[in-house]
Write a protein that holds these residues in place. Structure first.
Motif, PDB file in Angstrom:
ATOM      1  N   PHE A 138       0.792  -1.296  -0.023  1.00  0.00           N
ATOM      2  CA  PHE A 138      -0.129   0.027   0.030  1.00  0.00           C
ATOM      3  C   PHE A 138       0.944   1.161  -0.006  1.00  0.00           C
ATOM      4  N   PRO A 189       0.569   5.184   0.393  1.00  0.00           N
ATOM      5  CA  PRO A 189      -0.102   6.202   0.575  1.00  0.00           C
ATOM      6  C   PRO A 189      -0.326   7.314  -0.459  1.00  0.00           C
ATOM      7  N   ASP A 200      -2.231   4.657  -3.782  1.00  0.00           N
ATOM      8  CA  ASP A 200      -3.009   3.307  -3.851  1.00  0.00           C
ATOM      9  C   ASP A 200      -4.204   3.820  -3.063  1.00  0.00           C
ATOM     10  N   ARG A 201      -5.509   3.249  -3.794  1.00  0.00           N
ATOM     11  CA  ARG A 201      -6.866   3.535  -3.065  1.00  0.00           C
ATOM     12  C   ARG A 201      -6.838   2.404  -1.730  1.00  0.00           C
ATOM     13  N   ALA A 202      -6.587   1.211  -2.272  1.00  0.00           N
ATOM     14  CA  ALA A 202      -6.483   0.061  -1.441  1.00  0.00           C
ATOM     15  C   ALA A 202      -5.462  -0.680  -1.417  1.00  0.00           C
ATOM     16  N   HIS A 241      -2.909  -3.923  -1.943  1.00  0.00           N
ATOM     17  CA  HIS A 241      -3.079  -5.145  -3.036  1.00  0.00           C
ATOM     18  C   HIS A 241      -1.936  -5.906  -2.843  1.00  0.00           C
ATOM     19  N   ARG A 273      -2.970   9.551   6.088  1.00  0.00           N
ATOM     20  CA  ARG A 273      -3.038   8.897   4.900  1.00  0.00           C
ATOM     21  C   ARG A 273      -3.067   7.572   5.012  1.00  0.00           C
ATOM     22  N   HIS A 310      -4.243   3.759   5.860  1.00  0.00           N
ATOM     23  CA  HIS A 310      -5.087   3.022   5.275  1.00  0.00           C
ATOM     24  C   HIS A 310      -5.899   2.173   6.565  1.00  0.00           C
TER      25      HIS A 310
END
Lengths: 277, 144, 125
Positions: A16, A18, A21-23, A25, B4, B6
């Motif tokens: 990931f 930051p 990437d949105r999510a 992988h 930021r 996740h």
């Protein structure tokens, strides 16, 4: 290393970046396995050969610093403490510890855990602040009293228990196994007098009442700290306190070191490094 | 500064994903499920049995409704759930009040944990629950 | 009330349920087993047996005690599960107040049913 590669192993790494990437992988790479290779060694090899931007945290590579907690083949472990060969498969899936936000790749944000840790006052609480700041003598503690908390003091705060706990998976308000285990470590320290203060926090909804002994924390702990045991013992203390059945004990007194003839082979203590000389 | 990072909390999946992990997790999940089932049954049970306050006719009527084979099977499930929940409750009581987990020890590899220590207790719970549930099944369906 | 107090009551209620519900289950459902040793009745849910139990002080008292203990134990357990889903502040209040109200309402209703049954051993008859 001069060791020849035994075989190829496949690393699935959860990545990931930051801001990009949105999510997270998965990414797969093959690396040559050499004898004695840990998952951490594998990650270095991977970084060297095919994924130069891969990020993770590690430092001591010997299970002391608690930086490299990761989800390895579905189980929270220390990467440095896990031999690839012991996993019994040629496929190694490495993901960041769950229940913590991902900063980048395999780097979890452990700050919420440390904040909770701090809120539960993981230090000796005593009235004699002057003596604590500038010790003149010693606090009395027997080897037997040491055993009451020694196991819990082996904690390296790697966060594996938090990643395995089913309650932490849904409830950010629950203190979690690591902070609770450490609160118990200080509650049972005979030199400590902070039970009444910690009790105020522990009796609430973030305390050990959210633990239902799923036992995962103790199963995954890489140091054998057994946080589940600490939490159950803590409940016992708190409930017996509520029922006014808890034995009151005063924090250990300050004592003079034992007098008498001193064995000659014992070296003298090093000079003081803090306080007045 | 806005983070930021996740979010990576497992959520409800983290409750049931026992997968490759230990038996204590299965006991935890089963205790939860049987508890919810028993509570749902209990609330229904209060309403059904309160018909006796009105008189014999409404009682017989209510018993008529809940007398089919489906209800008999459902009742048996409740009985089995109760047996597990009760026996596991004894186990949890002994553990959570700190009686069965042992005292702190020196952690020497391979580590012995409170989970491993209480494994025999869990096995005993499962075995006794199984025997009582089978016995109850005979009583419910065969001897009746 | 704080969680420590509620949890302690939860354990205490569990203990009460263990004894009383064990008795209840044995009488109501293991009647064939009880028949083997020559006690209990063939038809525990037949009206005359229900009325006979309703007329007994022992059964009335244990019914009400079991009702209260089971409601508290069940609703506290349910609240535990809901709280672990991490609801917001307002939702927490709704859960706390809502579950308490439903629990008390069910207790009042059940107690009424236990006392009002024909021939029941209630104070007022």
């Amino acid at each position: 290393m001069t060791d020849a590669a035994v075989k190829q192993v496949t690393f699935h790494v959860r990545r990931f970046e930051p801001g990009v990437d949105r999510a997270p992988h998965w990414e797969s790479h093959a690396i040559p396995l050499t004898p004695g290779m840990t998952v951490l060694d594998g990650l270095w090899k991977l970084k060297e050969l095919s994924a130069p931007s891969l990020a993770w945290r590690s430092s001591c590579r010997m299970g002391i610093c608690g930086s490299c907690g990761m989800l390895i083949n579905g189980r929270p472990r220390l990467a440095c403490n896990t031999q690839i060969s012991e996993l019994g498969t040629d496929v190694v899936a490495v993901a960041p510890l769950p229940n913590f936000a991902i900063i980048k790749d395999l780097v979890p944000d452990l700050r919420p855990m440390f904040e909770t840790h701090r809120e539960l006052m993981p230090y000796l609480i005593r009235d004699d602040v002057a003596e604590q700041d500038d010790p003149t003598l010693e606090y009395w503690q027997s080897p037997h009293e040491l055993e009451h908390y020694l196991q819990f003091s082996y904690c390296i705060k790697c966060g594996c228990c938090m990643a395995a706990c089913p309650t932490v998976a849904t409830d950010p308000q629950y203190a979690g196994p690591m902070p609770l285990g450490q609160a118990q470590r200080y509650n049972t320290d005979s030199r400590d007098g902070g039970f009444a203060e910690r009790k105020e926090v522990l009796s609430g909804g973030s305390g050990p009442w959210r633990c239902h002994f799923a036992g995962e924390c103790s199963q995954v702990c890489p140091k054998g700290v057994d946080p589940a045991k600490a939490i159950q013992l803590m409940k016992r203390e708190l409930v017996s306190d509520l029922l006014r059945m808890r034995k009151r004990r005063d924090p250990a007194p300050v004592v003079q070191p034992p007098k008498g003839p001193r064995r000659e082979e014992i070296p003298a203590a090093p000079p003081r490094t803090a306080g007045e000389a | 500064m806005a983070s930021r990072a996740h979010p990576n909390r497992l959520g409800i999946k983290g409750w049931v994903a026992g997968g490759r992990w230990g038996f204590a997790r299965y006991m935890y999940t089963l205790h939860r499920l049987t508890g919810l089932g028993l509570l749902a049954y209990f609330v229904m049970h209060i309403f059904v049995t309160s018909t006796r306050a009105i008189g014999p006719e409404s009682w017989e009527q209510a018993m008529e409704i809940v007398s089919g084979p489906l209800f008999a099977f459902g009742e048996y499930l409740v009985f089995a759930a109760f047996v597990f929940h009760a026996l596991n409750g004894i186990r949890l009581g002994a553990i959570e009040l700190g009686f069965a987990v042992g005292v702190p020890i020196e952690p020497v590899y391979p580590y012995e944990t409170s989970v491993g220590r209480t494994q025999r207790l869990a096995k005993a719970v499962l075995m006794i629950a199984f025997v009582v549930a089978v016995w109850g099944g005979l009583d419910f369906f065969i001897w009746k | 009330m704080r969680d420590r107090t509620l949890w302690t009551w939860h354990i205490g209620a569990g203990l009460v349920i263990l004894v009383l519900l064990g008795l209840h289950m044995t009488i109501m459902h293991l009647n064939a087993t009880l028949g083997l040793v020559g006690v209990g009745s063939d038809e525990p849910i037949a009206w005359e047996n229900v009325a006979a139990r309703a007329g007994s002080i022992f059964f009335t008292v244990t019914y009400v005690l079991l009702l209260g203990a089971a409601l508290f134990h069940g609703f506290y357990g349910f609240r535990n599960i809901l709280m672990e889903l991490s609801p917001g502040r307002t939702l927490r209040t709704i859960i706390n107040v809502g579950l308490s109200l439903v629990g008390v309402a069910l207790f009042v209703f059940g107690t009424w049913a236990a006392l009002a049954a024909p021939g029941a051993a209630s104070m007022g008859g």
